[in-house]
Design an enzyme around this catalytic site. Structure first.
Site, short mmCIF file in Angstrom:
data_model
loop_
_atom_site.label_atom_id
_atom_site.label_comp_id
_atom_site.label_asym_id
_atom_site.label_seq_id
_atom_site.Cartn_x
_atom_site.Cartn_y
_atom_site.Cartn_z
N HIS A 1 -2.82 -1.96 -2.78
CA HIS A 1 -4.06 -1.50 -2.14
C HIS A 1 -4.26 -0.02 -2.47
O HIS A 1 -3.28 0.74 -2.52
CB HIS A 1 -3.97 -1.70 -0.62
CG HIS A 1 -5.28 -1.52 0.07
ND1 HIS A 1 -6.19 -2.55 0.22
CD2 HIS A 1 -5.84 -0.43 0.63
CE1 HIS A 1 -7.26 -2.08 0.87
NE2 HIS A 1 -7.07 -0.81 1.12
N SER B 1 0.87 -1.19 0.00
CA SER B 1 0.00 0.00 0.00
C SER B 1 0.90 1.23 0.00
O SER B 1 1.70 1.39 -0.92
CB SER B 1 -0.93 -0.03 1.21
OG SER B 1 -1.72 1.15 1.23
N ASP C 1 -4.74 -5.66 4.73
CA ASP C 1 -4.95 -6.37 3.47
C ASP C 1 -3.73 -7.26 3.19
O ASP C 1 -2.59 -6.81 3.28
CB ASP C 1 -5.16 -5.38 2.33
CG ASP C 1 -5.68 -6.05 1.06
OD1 ASP C 1 -6.03 -7.24 1.12
OD2 ASP C 1 -5.73 -5.37 0.01
#
Length: 940
Positions: free
Chosen positions: A43, A16, A136
Site C-alpha cells: 500500500h 504498508s 487494505d
C-alpha cells in the site's frame, strides 16, 4: 522439488508501513524447494524504500522481479508490484492496471490483487497480511477464504504497525495470526505437503501458544476449542476488543479504515442492546450471563443466536474487568407465540430500557450542572456589562470637561497673539545671550541668559563697544539699517578671560519706543577650539591613511620581491638539473653547474632564514644566550664567511682588528650574523674592483665595528628608512640587486637586543657608505656572571662519521637518496627507510649508532617514531642519538622535537657540513662534549 506450473500455490503478500522489513524476514525463513511463488503488494507509503526490489533481493536466494505486463508467474520467484499501478492475475499471468486518477475513490491495491488471486487460483490462493496502517487487504482476505484458500495475518503485537493485520483478523476470515517466522514455517509446511491441502493451526491455538508452552495437552485443548467452541471475542470493561476467537463475521462487521477495537461499533444490527445488558449483568453478578434468542441482521437476512458473557479473572494489577463474549447458535429455533421467549425478550427490553433511563438520568444531571455553570457565567457577564456602562458614563463626563477646556483655550489664544508675535521677533535673532540697545548705543535691557553667562551687562557691553570693528558694524545698523551676522572677535571678559565671541545684530521696530538694536553675543571659544582639533585630527588621519597606503604598497612590493627572490634560485636549480639530466656536460661544466646549484640553494636557505628571524623578532620568540665574546675573533669568523663572495667580485677586503679590545657580553652566533649581514650588504652594493674596509676598535667606552665600502651610496632621504623591514631604496623592475630588505632590519634588532646601537652614513649616491655598530664592553665584574665563552657560536670539532651505522628515515625519495649518498661518501654505513614502519623493521637488526629522521611523514610522524624507539630501552638501542631534519623550523617546533626525544633539530634545507658536524658530535665517543655545544643551533 519439481512442480507442475498449473498446480503450485501463489502467495499474495500485502503490507504498508514496515511491510518491506517484515516480508524480508519471511523470505529469509523460506528455503528453496517449497515450489511456491510470492507476489508482494505494498500500500502507498511515503516512508517505503526507494527500491523495494533491491532491498528484498538481498534477503533471499529467489529471483526478485518487478511486475511487468504479461509476466508469467513461476514457482520459487518473488514478484514486486510497482507503486504506480494495480495488478491482476488471470491464468497465472500478471496484468498491470494504471492507478485511478479519481482522488475520491479509495486506492486499495492489496484487496484488488487478493480478489483476483482468489478468483484465478481458488483453493491454491494464499493470502498474507503484514505490518501496516489502514484496512487494505481485509476484503481480499474475505475473498480468498470464500474460495477455500488459506489466509494468514501477522500478530499485531509483533508488527511495527498493527492496524492492517488487526483489520484482517477482525473479519473472522483469517486462519492463522502468528509472528512472521511462524507464518513462514506454516507456509513452508503447506508448500511441501504432498496434497497441497494442509491447513495451518487455528488462530485460537496460536493465541494459546503465545500464552504458555506448546505442550501436547495444550495443543489438544486448542484443537478442541477450535472445532467445538463458539466464535467470540475477549473485551475489557470499556468494550475494547482484546482477542478474536473463530469466525465472528456473522456477528461483527468491521468498517474499513476505522479502529476495530470497539465491540459496539462493529456489532451487527440487533446485538448492541443485548451486549450492553449482558456485560452489565456479568459485571454486577460476576457470573455467566446468557442473552437467549438475540436476532441479528446480516445483509438483509435475520438469524438468531445466544449471547453468552462470562467474566474472566484479571490480574490484580489490571485496572479493568475482562469478559469473554461468545455467539452461540440456539439449540432450537424459537416457536411463534412462545410466551416464555416473549417474557425473556420483555425482560431483556425492560433491562435495556432501565439502563437507558439511567443513562438519561446521568445525562440530565450533567446538563443541569452545565446549565448552572451557564447561569453563573451569565451573571458574571451582566456584572461586566454594568461596569462597562459605568465606564462609558465616566468617559462621557471626561469628554464634556475636555470640551469646556477647549473653549477656554480658544479664548486664551486670541489674548496670546501679541505675545506670540513678540516672541517670534525675538527668536528670529539668535537664541543666545541678547542685549537690547537704543539708537544711541545705550543699553536698554539684557536677557537672563546673558547675565548668567557673562555677568552684568553694562560692564561687559561697554568693553565690547570699545572695539572699532564692532562699533563700525553697529553704526552701519543704526544709520543704514544693515544687520550683520557672525562677526567674530577676540576679547578679554571679566571672570572669563580671553574668549572668542560671535556677534549678530539687527533693527527691531517698536510701535511706541522707536527702533531698537537687538545684539546677540555667542561664545564660540569651544567651537573654534573643536574646529582646530578636528583640523588636526583630519591632518593626522590623512597622514595615517597615507602611511597605511604606503605600508600596503610596501607589502605588495615585498610580496612581489619575495616571489622574484624565491623563483630566481628555483629557476637556477631547475635549469641546472635539466643540464645535468642531458649527461652531455664535461667534468669542468658539471663542476660549474654543481657550484651554481649550491649557490642557489644557499641563497634560498638564507631567504628562508631571514624570514624566520623576522617572524621570531615580530612574535618576540628570538632567544639569545649571552656569554663572554671576544669581538675580534667573532668578527674574523664573519669575515672568513664573507671573503669568498668578495673575491668573486674582485673586491679589496681590508680588515683592522684591535687585538687588546675588552670582551663584550653577547650571543656569538647572533653577533657573527650582524657582522656577516653588514659585510654581505657592502659586497652586494660595491661594484667589481671596489674596496670594503672593516675595523674593530674602542670608542666612547664601547666596542665599535665599522664597515665602509666604495659602493653605490645611499640617498639622504632614504637613510631614516634604511633599517625598516622590507625597506629597499631601489624597488623597480630594473633594480640591479636582489634581496628582501630584511638584513639591516635584523641587524638593528640584534644590536638593540645586545644593548648597542647601529647607524649608517653616506655622502650621497655613488659616494659609498659606512655602517657603525657600538656594543657595550664587558666590565671585569661581569665576566663571572657570563662565564667564559668563545668568539664563534660553536667550538671546533673534528668531523668524522667514518664507519658509523646511520639509519635515515625520510618519506621524500629525492631527499632520502641524497642524504644516503652524502653520508655514504663520508664513510658511514647507511640504511634508508621511507616510513616509520619500515624504520622499525630495520632498527632491530641494524642497531644504528645514529638516527636521522624527518618529522612530517604519512601514516606515522617522526615524533611517534622516536617515542617508540625511546621506549625500547638502552639494551635494545632505545638511547640512540637522533637528529630531526624538518621544514618545521619555528622555535616551538625545535622545542617540540627536543621534548619528543630528539637530540638535535636541523631545519630544511639541510647544510651537509652542519649535518656532519652535528652527527660527529652525537657519536657515542663524543657524547660527553655534545651537550654544551647545543646551546644554540642557528638552523633551529
Amino acid at each position: 522439488m519439481s512442480e507442475s506450473p498449473a498446480t503450485f500455490p501463489i502467495v499474495g503478500v500485502g503490507a504498508s508501513v514496515g511491510g518491506v522489513e517484515a516480508f524480508g524476514e519471511l523470505l529469509r525463513e523460506v528455503p528453496a524447494g517449497t515450489g511456491l511463488a510470492f507476489v508482494f503488494v505494498q500500500h502507498p507509503d511515503s516512508t517505503r524504500p526507494s527500491d523495494p526490489t533491491a532491498t528484498l533481493a538481498r534477503t533471499t536466494s529467489f529471483p526478485v522481479l518487478e511486475v511487468q505486463e504479461g509476466m508469467r508467474v513461476q514457482p520459487e520467484h518473488v514478484y514486486v508490484v510497482p507503486s504506480h499501478a494495480e495488478v491482476g492475475i488471470r491464468k497465472r499471468t500478471l496484468a498491470l492496471f494504471p492507478r485511478s486518477a479519481d482522488e475520491r475513490k479509495p486506492y486499495l491495491p492489496i484487496d484488488f490483487f487478493f480478489k483476483g488471486l482468489a478468483a484465478d487460483l481458488g483453493n491454491q490462493a494464499i493470502g498474507v497480511v503484514l505490518s501496516g496502517t489502514g484496512s487494505d487487504g481485509a476484503e481480499g482476505v474475505r475473498a480468498i477464504k470464500a474460495e477455500d484458500g488459506v489466509t494468514f495475518a501477522q500478530d499485531p503485537g509483533s508488527a511495527a504497525f498493527g492496524a492492517m493485520p488487526q483489520a484482517a483478523v477482525a473479519t473472522g476470515a483469517v486462519d492463522v495470526c502468528l509472528p512472521v517466522p511462524e507464518i513462514a514455517r506454516e507456509i513452508q509446511r503447506i508448500g511441501r505437503h504432498p496434497a497441497r491441502d494442509a491447513r495451518p493451526v487455528s488462530s485460537l491455538t496460536a493465541w494459546a501458544r503465545a500464552a504458555a508452552a506448546p505442550d501436547l495437552v495444550r495443543r489438544t485443548q486448542s484443537l478442541l476449542l477450535h472445532h467445538y467452541a463458539p466464535p467470540g471475542v475477549i473485551v475489557n470493561g470499556r468494550m475494547q476488543i482484546l482477542h478474536f476467537q473463530g469466525r465472528t463475521e456473522p456477528f461483527l462487521d468491521p468498517v474499513p479504515g476505522q479502529s476495530q477495537y470497539d465491540l459496539l461499533s462493529i456489532a451487527r444490527r440487533g446485538l448492541v442492546a443485548d451486549l450492553r445488558v449482558g456485560i452489565a449483568r456479568a459485571r454486577k453478578t460476576q457470573a455467566i450471563v446468557r442473552q437467549a434468542g438475540v436476532r441479528v441482521e446480516q445483509d438483509g437476512s435475520t438469524r438468531t443466536c445466544d449471547v453468552l458473557v462470562a467474566p474472566i479473572s484479571s490480574p490484580p494489577e489490571s485496572p479493568d474487568d475482562v469478559f469473554a463474549v461468545f455467539f452461540e447458535e440456539p439449540p432450537r429455533a424459537p416457536e411463534p407465540g412462545d410466551l416464555a421467549q416473549l417474557d425473556e425478550d420483555l425482560s431483556t427490553t425492560r433491562d435495556y430500557l432501565r439502563w437507558k433511563v439511567d443513562e438519561h438520568r446521568r445525562a440530565n444531571e450533567q446538563l443541569l450542572l452545565v446549565n448552572t455553570q451557564i447561569i453563573s457565567r451569565n451573571e458574571e457577564l451582566q456584572c461586566l456589562y454594568a461596569e462597562v456602562q459605568a465606564a462609558k458614563e465616566q468617559i462621557q463626563t471626561t469628554n464634556d470637561e475636555l470640551a469646556a477646556l477647549n473653549q477656554q483655550t480658544q479664548a486664551q489664544l486670541g489674548a496670546a497673539e501679541w505675545a506670540r508675535d513678540h516672541a517670534k521677533a525675538t527668536v528670529e535673532a539668535v537664541p543666545v545671550p541678547l542685549v537690547v540697545l537704543t539708537e544711541t548705543l545705550e543699553i536698554a535691557s539684557a536677557n537672563r541668559a546673558f547675565e548668567e553667562q557673562y555677568g552684568t551687562a553694562p560692564v561687559v557691553v561697554s568693553g565690547l563697544l570699545d572695539n572699532p570693528r564692532l562699533r563700525s558694524a553697529l553704526e552701519g545698523v543704526r544709520q543704514r539699517n544693515e544687520s550683520f551676522l557672525g562677526l567674530e572677535m577676540d576679547c578679554e571678559l571679566p571672570r572669563l578671560g580671553k574668549r572668542c565671541l560671535s556677534l549678530s545684530a539687527r533693527f527691531v521696530p517698536m510701535p511706541d519706543t522707536g527702533r531698537l538694536i537687538l545684539l546677540a553675543i555667542e561664545d564660540v571659544t569651544a567651537r573654534r577650539r573643536g574646529e582646530a582639533e578636528r583640523a588636526q585630527l583630519l591632518r593626522e588621519s590623512q597622514a595615517a591613511k597615507a602611511s597605511a597606503e604606503e605600508a600596503n604598497r610596501a607589502k605588495d612590493i615585498f610580496l612581489a620581491t619575495l616571489s622574484h627572490e624565491l623563483r630566481t634560485p628555483l629557476s637556477t636549480l631547475l635549469l641546472s638539473a635539466e643540464l645535468l639530466r642531458t649527461g652531455q656536460l664535461s667534468e669542468d661544466k658539471v663542476r660549474k653547474v654543481v657550484d651554481s646549484i649550491t649557490r642557489a640553494t644557499k641563497a634560498q636557505a638564507q631567504l628562508i632564514e631571514d624570514l624566520l628571524d623576522i617572524s621570531r623578532i615580530v612574535t618576540g620568540q628570538l632567544k639569545m644566550e649571552l656569554r663572554t665574546v671576544d669581538l675580534a675573533t667573532c668578527v674574523q669568523a664573519a669575515v672568513d664567511a664573507a671573503t669568498p663572495a668578495a673575491e668573486m667580485k674582485h673586491l679589496a677586503m681590508e680588515v683592522d682588528l684591535a687585538a687588546s679590545l675588552a670582551p663584550v657580553p653577547g650571543d656569538p652566533a647572533r653577533l657573527q650574523q650582524v657582522v656577516w649581514n653588514l659585510l654581505a650588504n657592502a659586497v652586494k652594493f660595491t661594484p667589481e674592483g671596489g674596496r670594503v674596509r672593516l675595523t674593530v676598535d674602542a670608542a666612547e667606552g664601547c666596542g665599535r665595528i665599522r664597515v665602509t665600502d666604495t659602493g653605490v651610496g645611499i640617498d639622504a632621504a632614504f637613510v631614516p628608512h634604511l633599517f625598516d623591514r622590507f625597506s629597499q631604496e631601489d624597488r623597480g623592475q630594473t633594480r640591479a640587486h636582489g634581496g628582501l630588505g630584511l638584513g639591516l632590519a635584523i641587524v638593528r634588532h640584534l644590536v638593540d637586543a645586545h644593548g648597542g646601537s647601529v647607524h649608517a652614513e653616506s655622502a650621497g649616491k655613488g659616494m659609498g657608505s659606512t655602517f657603525t655598530v657600538l656594543l657595550p664592553l664587558m666590565k671585569a665584574s661581569e665576566r663571572r656572571r657570563y662565564g667564559n665563552g668563545h668568539g664563534t657560536p660553536a667550538g671546533e670539532t673534528t668531523v668524522s662519521i667514518k664507519g658509523a651505522r646511520i639509519l635515515v628515515v625520510e618519506d621524500d625519495p629525492g631527499t632520502r637518496e641524497t642524504l644516503t649518498e652524502m653520508l655514504s661518501l663520508n664513510g658511514a654505513d647507511v640504511r634508508a627507510a621511507a616510513s616509520a614502519a619500515v624504520a622499525m623493521d630495520i632498527f632491530g637488526a641494524f642497531r644504528p649508532e645514529l638516527l636521522v629522521c624527518d618529522i612530517a611523514m604519512p601514516d606515522e610522524d617522526g615524533y611517534s617514531l622516536i617515542g617508540r624507539i625511546r621506549a625500547l630501552g638502552r639494551d635494545r638501542g632505545g638511547q640512540v642519538p637522533a637528529v630531526a631534519i624538518t621544514a618545521l623550523a619555528a622555535a616551538e617546533d625545535r622545542q617540540d622535537a627536543l621534548g619528543a626525544g630528539f637530540d638535535r633539530h636541523l631545519a630544511k634545507p639541510v647544510d651537509v657540513d652542519r649535518l656532519l658536524v652535528a652527527l660527529s658530535r652525537l657519536l657515542p665517543t663524543a657524547a660527553t662534549s655534545s651537550a654544551a655545544a647545543d646551546r644554540y643551533t642557528p638552523d633551529a
